[in-house]
Design a protein around this motif. Sequence first.
Motif, PDB file in Angstrom:
ATOM      1  N   ARG A  53       0.810  -1.221   0.000  1.00 42.97           N
ATOM      2  CA  ARG A  53       0.000   0.000   0.000  1.00 42.97           C
ATOM      3  C   ARG A  53       0.842   1.268   0.000  1.00 42.97           C
ATOM      4  O   ARG A  53       0.424   2.290  -0.524  1.00 42.97           O
ATOM      5  CB  ARG A  53      -0.932   0.008   1.217  1.00 42.97           C
ATOM      6  N   GLU A  54       2.020   1.189   0.618  1.00 42.79           N
ATOM      7  CA  GLU A  54       2.871   2.372   0.697  1.00 42.79           C
ATOM      8  C   GLU A  54       4.202   2.103  -0.001  1.00 42.79           C
ATOM      9  O   GLU A  54       4.272   2.111  -1.207  1.00 42.79           O
ATOM     10  CB  GLU A  54       3.062   2.771   2.162  1.00 42.79           C
ATOM     11  N   SER A  55       5.274   1.816   0.757  1.00 43.58           N
ATOM     12  CA  SER A  55       6.585   1.606   0.133  1.00 43.58           C
ATOM     13  C   SER A  55       6.642   0.328  -0.696  1.00 43.58           C
ATOM     14  O   SER A  55       7.446   0.220  -1.621  1.00 43.58           O
ATOM     15  CB  SER A  55       7.670   1.558   1.215  1.00 43.58           C
ATOM     16  N   GLY A  56       5.825  -0.654  -0.342  1.00 48.11           N
ATOM     17  CA  GLY A  56       5.861  -1.935  -1.051  1.00 48.11           C
ATOM     18  C   GLY A  56       7.051  -2.798  -0.674  1.00 48.11           C
ATOM     19  O   GLY A  56       7.299  -3.825  -1.314  1.00 48.11           O
ATOM     20  N   VAL A  57       7.777  -2.416   0.377  1.00 44.11           N
ATOM     21  CA  VAL A  57       8.967  -3.145   0.809  1.00 44.11           C
ATOM     22  C   VAL A  57       8.599  -4.071   1.968  1.00 44.11           C
ATOM     23  O   VAL A  57       7.956  -3.646   2.943  1.00 44.11           O
ATOM     24  CB  VAL A  57      10.084  -2.172   1.249  1.00 44.11           C
ATOM     25  N   ALA A  58       9.008  -5.338   1.868  1.00 47.78           N
ATOM     26  CA  ALA A  58       8.778  -6.314   2.934  1.00 47.78           C
ATOM     27  C   ALA A  58      10.092  -6.981   3.301  1.00 47.78           C
ATOM     28  O   ALA A  58      10.923  -7.259   2.427  1.00 47.78           O
ATOM     29  CB  ALA A  58       7.753  -7.364   2.505  1.00 47.78           C
ATOM     30  N   ILE A  59      10.276  -7.261   4.582  1.00 45.87           N
ATOM     31  CA  ILE A  59      11.453  -7.962   5.088  1.00 45.87           C
ATOM     32  C   ILE A  59      10.992  -9.266   5.708  1.00 45.87           C
ATOM     33  O   ILE A  59      10.091  -9.280   6.555  1.00 45.87           O
ATOM     34  CB  ILE A  59      12.202  -7.127   6.161  1.00 45.87           C
ATOM     35  N   ASP A  60      11.599 -10.374   5.288  1.00 50.04           N
ATOM     36  CA  ASP A  60      11.278 -11.695   5.831  1.00 50.04           C
ATOM     37  C   ASP A  60      12.445 -12.145   6.701  1.00 50.04           C
ATOM     38  O   ASP A  60      13.523 -12.480   6.193  1.00 50.04           O
ATOM     39  CB  ASP A  60      11.031 -12.681   4.687  1.00 50.04           C
ATOM     40  N   LEU A  61      12.236 -12.141   8.019  1.00 55.41           N
ATOM     41  CA  LEU A  61      13.282 -12.504   8.978  1.00 55.41           C
ATOM     42  C   LEU A  61      13.243 -14.007   9.229  1.00 55.41           C
ATOM     43  O   LEU A  61      12.229 -14.538   9.674  1.00 55.41           O
ATOM     44  CB  LEU A  61      13.066 -11.755  10.290  1.00 55.41           C
ATOM     45  N   GLY A  62      14.356 -14.688   8.932  1.00 56.70           N
ATOM     46  CA  GLY A  62      14.371 -16.144   9.019  1.00 56.70           C
ATOM     47  C   GLY A  62      13.579 -16.739   7.874  1.00 56.70           C
ATOM     48  O   GLY A  62      12.702 -17.583   8.062  1.00 56.70           O
ATOM     49  N   ALA A  63      13.907 -16.308   6.670  1.00 58.30           N
ATOM     50  CA  ALA A  63      13.094 -16.618   5.490  1.00 58.30           C
ATOM     51  C   ALA A  63      13.109 -18.086   5.100  1.00 58.30           C
ATOM     52  O   ALA A  63      12.185 -18.570   4.440  1.00 58.30           O
ATOM     53  CB  ALA A  63      13.578 -15.783   4.304  1.00 58.30           C
ATOM     54  N   GLY A  64      14.162 -18.813   5.469  1.00 62.14           N
ATOM     55  CA  GLY A  64      14.239 -20.222   5.112  1.00 62.14           C
ATOM     56  C   GLY A  64      14.193 -20.421   3.613  1.00 62.14           C
ATOM     57  O   GLY A  64      14.840 -19.710   2.833  1.00 62.14           O
ATOM     58  N   CYS A  65      13.367 -21.369   3.187  1.00 58.32           N
ATOM     59  CA  CYS A  65      13.279 -21.707   1.757  1.00 58.32           C
ATOM     60  C   CYS A  65      12.227 -20.897   1.016  1.00 58.32           C
ATOM     61  O   CYS A  65      11.962 -21.156  -0.161  1.00 58.32           O
ATOM     62  CB  CYS A  65      13.022 -23.197   1.582  1.00 58.32           C
ATOM     63  N   GLY A  66      11.612 -19.915   1.702  1.00 55.14           N
ATOM     64  CA  GLY A  66      10.751 -18.983   0.984  1.00 55.14           C
ATOM     65  C   GLY A  66       9.267 -19.129   1.202  1.00 55.14           C
ATOM     66  O   GLY A  66       8.474 -18.550   0.456  1.00 55.14           O
ATOM     67  N   PHE A  67       8.856 -19.839   2.224  1.00 51.95           N
ATOM     68  CA  PHE A  67       7.432 -20.052   2.462  1.00 51.95           C
ATOM     69  C   PHE A  67       6.668 -18.742   2.645  1.00 51.95           C
ATOM     70  O   PHE A  67       5.486 -18.659   2.349  1.00 51.95           O
ATOM     71  CB  PHE A  67       7.210 -20.930   3.692  1.00 51.95           C
TER      72      PHE A  67
ATOM     73  N   LEU B 221      20.249 -17.462   7.983  1.00 56.46           N
ATOM     74  CA  LEU B 221      21.631 -17.907   8.185  1.00 56.46           C
ATOM     75  C   LEU B 221      21.982 -19.123   7.340  1.00 56.46           C
ATOM     76  O   LEU B 221      23.157 -19.358   7.055  1.00 56.46           O
ATOM     77  CB  LEU B 221      21.864 -18.240   9.663  1.00 56.46           C
ATOM     78  N   GLU B 222      20.968 -19.913   6.942  1.00 52.57           N
ATOM     79  CA  GLU B 222      21.243 -21.181   6.276  1.00 52.57           C
ATOM     80  C   GLU B 222      21.214 -21.025   4.753  1.00 52.57           C
ATOM     81  O   GLU B 222      20.156 -20.826   4.147  1.00 52.57           O
ATOM     82  CB  GLU B 222      20.227 -22.239   6.728  1.00 52.57           C
ATOM     83  N   GLN B 223      22.391 -21.146   4.121  1.00 52.62           N
ATOM     84  CA  GLN B 223      22.503 -20.929   2.693  1.00 52.62           C
ATOM     85  C   GLN B 223      21.765 -21.996   1.891  1.00 52.62           C
ATOM     86  O   GLN B 223      21.225 -21.710   0.816  1.00 52.62           O
ATOM     87  CB  GLN B 223      23.976 -20.894   2.276  1.00 52.62           C
ATOM     88  N   LYS B 224      21.711 -23.237   2.384  1.00 56.48           N
ATOM     89  CA  LYS B 224      20.967 -24.285   1.671  1.00 56.48           C
ATOM     90  C   LYS B 224      19.509 -23.880   1.465  1.00 56.48           C
ATOM     91  O   LYS B 224      18.935 -24.075   0.385  1.00 56.48           O
ATOM     92  CB  LYS B 224      21.013 -25.603   2.451  1.00 56.48           C
ATOM     93  N   LEU B 225      18.909 -23.333   2.502  1.00 60.93           N
ATOM     94  CA  LEU B 225      17.511 -22.928   2.397  1.00 60.93           C
ATOM     95  C   LEU B 225      17.348 -21.717   1.486  1.00 60.93           C
ATOM     96  O   LEU B 225      16.391 -21.649   0.706  1.00 60.93           O
ATOM     97  CB  LEU B 225      16.956 -22.628   3.790  1.00 60.93           C
TER      98      LEU B 225
END
Length: 241
Positions: free
Chosen positions: A42-56, A73-77
Motif C-alpha cells: 500500500r505504501e513503500s511496497g517493501v517487505a522484510i522476511d526474517l528467518g526466510a528459510g526456503c521462501g514459504f 543464516l542457512e545458505q541451503k535454504l
Amino acid sequence: MTTVQEHYAQVLADVYSWMFGGFEPAIRKNLEFFKQYNISPRESGVAIDLGAGCGFQSIPLAQIGFAVTAIDLEQKLLNELKENSGKSNIKTIQDDLINFDRYIDSKPELIVCMTDTILHLESKDRVNFLFQKVFSSLEDKGRFVITLRDLSHELSELERFITVKSDENMIFTCFLEYEPNTVKVHDIIYKKNGSSWKHKKSFYRKLRLSKQWVEKQLEDIGFSKIESSIDNGLITVVVTK
C-alpha cells in the motif's frame, strides 16, 4: 552445545520443505494467511522476511506485489528459495536476522518473522532488542507479523515424544526437554537407504515465550494496534506501528 545454525545445517535444512508437507502447499497456506489479514502493498511496497528459510513467506509476499528482502543464516535454504522463486522480486541475504536493518535502503511497510523463528533467538532480551529494531525501521502504519509455537506450557512424560512427519522413506521424531526459559528440542531423522536405515540426530534450544509476554513487549515499545490469536498451539501476532 549445537547452535541453531549448526542444527539446521546438519539436520533440518535437507528436510525442511518435506516436514511442512511440501513446497507448494506451504506457499498456498501463506497466501491464504496474508489474504486473511489483508496484507498487500500500500505504501513503500517493501517487505522484510526474517528467518526466510526456503521462501514459504517470501515467495507469496512477492506474488502479491512486495519487493522482498529475505534474510536467513542457512545458505541451503536460501538456495532453495532462489530455485523456486523464478523471477520474483526477492533479494536474499545470508546473515543473522538481527542485522536486517543493515540491508534496507527505505523504510519497509511490512516485516514478518514466522514459523517459530523468533524462538531461535538466544534470550528474551534479544527478542526485545529485535522488536525495538523492527519498530524503529518500519514506516508509519507499517505492520509486523509474528507466528510462533506456544511452548510456555510444559508437556509431561510421553507427551514429550512427538512424531513430526513420516512416510515410507523417512521418519522424523523429536523429544522435548523443558528448562525454565527454553526447551531443548532433540530431533532424530531416520532415512531409508536401500534395505537399511540411517539416521541423523541433533538438538537445539527454543525460547519459551507466551502470547501475553510477546504482546506486552510490543505494546511497551509503542505498537498501537495488536491483533493476536492462538490456534492449536500456534500463536499469531500482527501489530501496527
